[in-house]
Design a protein around this motif. Structure first.
Motif, PDB file in Angstrom:
ATOM      1  N   LYS A  91      23.864  45.635  15.358  1.00  0.00           N
ATOM      2  CA  LYS A  91      22.948  44.502  15.245  1.00  0.00           C
ATOM      3  C   LYS A  91      21.605  44.870  15.874  1.00  0.00           C
ATOM      4  CE  LYS A  91      24.090  40.315  15.989  1.00  0.00           C
ATOM      5  NZ  LYS A  91      24.536  39.091  16.696  1.00  0.00           N
TER       6      LYS A  91
ATOM      7  N   SER B  13       9.989  53.884  11.648  1.00  0.00           N
ATOM      8  CA  SER B  13      11.343  53.330  11.679  1.00  0.00           C
ATOM      9  C   SER B  13      12.374  54.430  11.860  1.00  0.00           C
ATOM     10  CB  SER B  13      11.620  52.549  10.393  1.00  0.00           C
ATOM     11  OG  SER B  13      10.766  51.433  10.278  1.00  0.00           O
TER      12      SER B  13
ATOM     13  N   ARG C   8      11.826  45.674  10.136  1.00  0.00           N
ATOM     14  CA  ARG C   8      12.979  44.774  10.020  1.00  0.00           C
ATOM     15  C   ARG C   8      13.751  45.047   8.722  1.00  0.00           C
ATOM     16  NH1 ARG C   8      12.996  39.355   8.277  1.00  0.00           N
ATOM     17  NH2 ARG C   8      10.712  39.322   8.330  1.00  0.00           N
ATOM     18  N   ARG C   9      13.033  45.259   7.636  1.00  0.00           N
ATOM     19  CA  ARG C   9      13.699  45.555   6.364  1.00  0.00           C
ATOM     20  C   ARG C   9      14.426  46.898   6.421  1.00  0.00           C
ATOM     21  NH1 ARG C   9       8.600  43.640   2.591  1.00  0.00           N
ATOM     22  NH2 ARG C   9       9.042  41.391   2.656  1.00  0.00           N
TER      23      ARG C   9
ATOM     24  N   SER D 205      17.561  46.195   8.260  1.00  0.00           N
ATOM     25  CA  SER D 205      18.228  44.927   7.937  1.00  0.00           C
ATOM     26  C   SER D 205      18.407  44.114   9.217  1.00  0.00           C
ATOM     27  CB  SER D 205      19.586  45.168   7.258  1.00  0.00           C
ATOM     28  OG  SER D 205      19.414  45.858   6.042  1.00  0.00           O
TER      29      SER D 205
ATOM     30  N   ASP E 156      17.230  41.313  12.404  1.00  0.00           N
ATOM     31  CA  ASP E 156      16.806  39.927  12.579  1.00  0.00           C
ATOM     32  C   ASP E 156      15.399  39.884  13.161  1.00  0.00           C
ATOM     33  OD1 ASP E 156      19.219  38.984  11.630  1.00  0.00           O
ATOM     34  OD2 ASP E 156      20.122  38.838  13.634  1.00  0.00           O
TER      35      ASP E 156
END
Length: 280
Positions: A2, A194, A17-18, A21, A23
């Motif tokens: 998470k 990322s 965030r994408r 995946s 929050d």
């Protein structure tokens, strides 16, 4: 795993965030890093990528910079759970004009005061809070001193200069070009940023401090960046030459990414032209 991205609705955050995946923790999702109750949410996550910040170099914005970027960061850190991961987005500008002493700026560059604004000092103080709480609360932590990271524009977000140049060439907006475009910058696609976050999360390292940017292969003068964009679009840019570079902006900046390459096995995968094409 998470993952939570603070500022996950911002210019870079929406893409990070994408990628994961993840929050979103932002005011657009009705969450505030200065809220004690909201900050408690970070304890539910395996990794937190902290991008939320108040980015204003105006002296009148100093109090808000320190409150958001220092107190807000500390508020999150106090709620991190043991063995989780915290990634802190700092900035190359903490080096100030000391960076002028380097052809490629390494992490050994001094951060002593040399005219940095409250924004840079707030980011540097945030780094110290990361150091302290990571050890006190036993979580893994990584500080990225970011060079220019660029991304596709998104709704209601102010974008960086690379995206601004792309939009300006496309729309025939006049571009103010300091020192006739001589200043050099290294630039990095947000997906490579990322991947740097993922490289630390997936590593076994407890702590890291890294300069993150495109490095020498992805560096160019501002004029060369604009000319590359114009070549991709097949459109002549509208240039309004400027003779001055606003202080304390550096003439040239290229990140030395040796440490992150050696310790995390990371280096940019998206070259400059490929990255710029993705913005068009």
């Amino acid at each position: 795993m998470k993952v939570l991205v603070t500022g996950g609705s911002g210019y870079l955050g929406i893409h990070v965030r994408r990628f994961f995946s993840a929050d979103d923790f932002s005011r657009r999702s009705n969450l505030n890093i200065l809220s004690e109750n909201d900050a408690e949410r970070v304890a539910d996550y395996d990794a937190v990528i902290h991008l939320a910040a108040y980015l204003d170099k105006d002296p009148e914005a100093a109090a808000l910079c320190f409150r958001t970027n220092v107190e807000g960061t500390a508020n999150l850190l106090r709620h991190m759970r043991s063995n989780s991961v915290f990634i802190y987005a700092s900035t190359k500008d903490v080096y100030g004009t000391h960076a002028n002493d380097y052809a490629e700026v390494s992490e050994d560059c001094s951060t002593n005061y040399c005219g940095q604004t409250a924004l840079e000092w707030s980011k540097l103080l945030g780094e110290r809070y990361v150091d302290y709480y990571a050890r006190q609360r036993n979580f893994r932590a990584c500080i990225f001193r970011l060079s220019t990271v660029y991304a596709r524009p998104s709704d209601e977000n102010e974008y960086g200069f690379v995206t601004h140049y792309v939009e300006s060439v496309k729309r025939r907006w006049p571009i103010d070009l300091p020192l006739n475009g001589q200043p050099v910058r290294d630039i990095l696609h947000v997906d490579d940023f990322s991947r740097a976050c993922a490289a630390f999360i997936e590593s076994s390292r407890d702590y890291g401090l890294y300069n993150v940017g495109g490095g020498r292969p992805n560096s160019a003068s501002l004029r060369e960046i604009i000319d590359t964009i114009a070549g991709i679009i097949q459109c002549e840019p509208v240039i309004e030459p400027e003779t001055k570079l606003p202080p304390p902006v550096l003439l040239n900046y290229i990140s030395d990414i040796t440490r992150i390459r050696e310790e995390l096995g990371w280096s940019p995968k998206i070259g400059m032209e490929e990255g710029l094409r993705s913005l068009v």
